[in-house]
Design a protein around this motif. Sequence first.
Motif, mmCIF file in Angstrom:
data_model
loop_
_atom_site.group_PDB
_atom_site.id
_atom_site.type_symbol
_atom_site.label_atom_id
_atom_site.label_comp_id
_atom_site.label_asym_id
_atom_site.label_seq_id
_atom_site.Cartn_x
_atom_site.Cartn_y
_atom_site.Cartn_z
ATOM 1 N N PHE A 100 0.815 -1.208 0.000
ATOM 2 C CA PHE A 100 0.000 0.000 0.000
ATOM 3 C C PHE A 100 0.853 1.265 0.000
ATOM 4 N N ASN A 104 0.866 0.481 5.915
ATOM 5 C CA ASN A 104 -0.094 -0.316 6.677
ATOM 6 C C ASN A 104 0.531 -1.485 7.419
ATOM 7 N N GLY B 122 -6.544 1.191 6.836
ATOM 8 C CA GLY B 122 -5.469 0.441 6.186
ATOM 9 C C GLY B 122 -5.038 -0.794 6.964
ATOM 10 N N GLN B 123 -5.190 -0.771 8.300
ATOM 11 C CA GLN B 123 -4.812 -1.934 9.102
ATOM 12 C C GLN B 123 -5.685 -3.134 8.742
ATOM 13 N N GLU B 125 -7.374 -3.444 5.931
ATOM 14 C CA GLU B 125 -7.121 -3.793 4.529
ATOM 15 C C GLU B 125 -5.872 -4.648 4.399
ATOM 16 N N ALA B 126 -4.838 -4.284 5.155
ATOM 17 C CA ALA B 126 -3.605 -5.071 5.111
ATOM 18 C C ALA B 126 -3.871 -6.481 5.617
ATOM 19 N N ALA B 127 -4.636 -6.592 6.694
ATOM 20 C CA ALA B 127 -4.942 -7.915 7.248
ATOM 21 C C ALA B 127 -5.705 -8.752 6.232
ATOM 22 N N ARG B 128 -6.709 -8.134 5.607
ATOM 23 C CA ARG B 128 -7.504 -8.873 4.627
ATOM 24 C C ARG B 128 -6.661 -9.252 3.415
ATOM 25 N N ILE B 140 -6.814 -10.290 16.057
ATOM 26 C CA ILE B 140 -5.354 -10.098 16.116
ATOM 27 C C ILE B 140 -4.963 -8.659 15.786
ATOM 28 N N ILE B 141 -5.691 -8.031 14.879
ATOM 29 C CA ILE B 141 -5.261 -6.716 14.404
ATOM 30 C C ILE B 141 -6.141 -5.582 14.944
ATOM 31 N N PRO B 144 -7.145 -5.558 19.405
ATOM 32 C CA PRO B 144 -6.043 -5.182 20.305
ATOM 33 C C PRO B 144 -5.684 -3.701 20.201
ATOM 34 N N GLN B 145 -5.719 -3.172 18.979
ATOM 35 C CA GLN B 145 -5.421 -1.746 18.824
ATOM 36 C C GLN B 145 -6.583 -0.896 19.331
ATOM 37 N N ARG B 148 -6.397 -0.518 23.078
ATOM 38 C CA ARG B 148 -5.385 0.455 23.486
ATOM 39 C C ARG B 148 -5.861 1.878 23.255
ATOM 40 N N VAL B 223 -1.007 3.297 20.819
ATOM 41 C CA VAL B 223 -0.264 2.765 19.672
ATOM 42 C C VAL B 223 0.419 3.923 18.950
ATOM 43 N N ARG B 224 1.742 3.840 18.836
ATOM 44 C CA ARG B 224 2.470 4.892 18.095
ATOM 45 C C ARG B 224 2.334 4.636 16.597
ATOM 46 N N ARG B 225 1.967 5.661 15.866
ATOM 47 C CA ARG B 225 1.798 5.481 14.418
ATOM 48 C C ARG B 225 2.746 6.379 13.657
#
Lengths: 259, 225
Positions: A100, A104, B122-123, B125-128, B140-141, B144-145, B148, B223-225
């Motif tokens: 992406f 991500n 996007g988190q 989408e990335a998992a899928r 899992i994704i 948990p976030q 937090r 969660v730090r992004r």
Amino acid sequence: MTENTDAVTAAETADHPLVELSHVEKHFGELHVLKDINLKVGKGEVLVIIGPSGSGKSTLCRTINRLESIDSGDIRIDGQPLPQEGKELTKLRAEVGMVFQSFNLFAHKTILDNVTLAPRKVRKIPKAEAEKEAMELLARVGVDSQANKLPAQLSGGQQQRVAIARSLAMHPKVMLFDEPTSALDPEMINEVLDVMVDLAKEDMTMIVVTHEMGFARQVADRVVFMADGEILEQGTPDEFFSHPKTERARDFLSKILEH
Amino acid sequence: MSGFADLFSQYDILAAFLVNIELTLWSALLSLILGVILVTMRISPIASLRGFAAGWVEFFKNMPLTIIMVFMVLGVFGQLKFQFSDNFDTNFFWLAVTGLSVYTSAFVCESLRSGINTVPLGQAEAARSLGLNFFQSASIIILPQAFRGAVAPLGNTLIALLKNSTVAAAASVATETSSLMSTMIEYNANLIVTIFLIFALGYVIMIIPIGLLTTYLSNKLAVRR
């Protein structure tokens, strides 16, 4: 046994392209974002999609693993029609890697966990084995020394290289890149492109949406030019960049190649 | 001041607070489980599950707790003859926990949903795109976030729950603080201010640390992004 499967795979790929889109249409409300898209991508081919913003190239890329649904038409991966929902779709997505624009990476997981997660949960590969391969992949993209850090501790270029390693860990049949360098600082673009060039040399099938014309010229087997949801032209990089056929493409190229 | 000591020797005030703490802990646990199930339903791809969870949340969020508690005793126990135990005290205790849990689950669900809104699309989408199914992406994704990001609202929900546990009096839990307070006032009307102070301070002492802890955790777990 191995010979047998190899023979079958070879026969299959001879029959049909790896990715095939026919008559794909999509609307976002009133907006017609994909108009009668027909596209075939062969095994090992590197296809670069370019075009102005809003031309539908990202949407096109995202329909291939069904992050975007389509209104009508047909998308096939390795001869199999793209499933609508459920187990079949998850199975297919596992075989299509995606990188992406905004990386991500899973923000609460370490770099190593990011890469091992899908092999362990989807492919049920034992932890030790998954970690061994993940470290090899991370070494290949040059971020193995960061394995125990969290994504936010890495630079954008490093994060994107991890994202590529994460996709590769699933041994995808095809990799989709949705503007992989657009969110990067200029000095980090090359480190990501270098990884992609290496991948292309290893005969990975790649569909790349990008604004990096240098990459397109150097690596692409074929360039597809999109505008307003349509594929206006396609050809080898040489043909396209030296002799664009449509006015729209000439206009686009003049704007981006001026500087 | 002597009234203070007298009250403590006459009544087992600490035991009453302990009942509220017990009510709170059980209800917190159950409402957390229910809340996670509800929020998972709310983000699920199945419309009927989303609708059910949304209905549940709207219903219990907008219902006064006292009505739920009275219904637990008069409706669930009195009319429907459902009981947890032949022992009256145990029975009413668990009826109260049930009432508090279904009520609080609506707020836990809403807190977690605000946490989910802090997780970029996007988190998921990335998992899928990696082939994780809905439950794997959620557990899992996303969740948990979301947890937090939802520490502060969840802490506020816990504080509200602890205070709401006094409404268990409406479900005939006679040993908890507000019931004891009424009894004490009835027999020691001359010490009414002292009695109020005891219970008011008791709750403040219990609740301030929860607030401090949630602020600390909220920063530490972000969660730090």
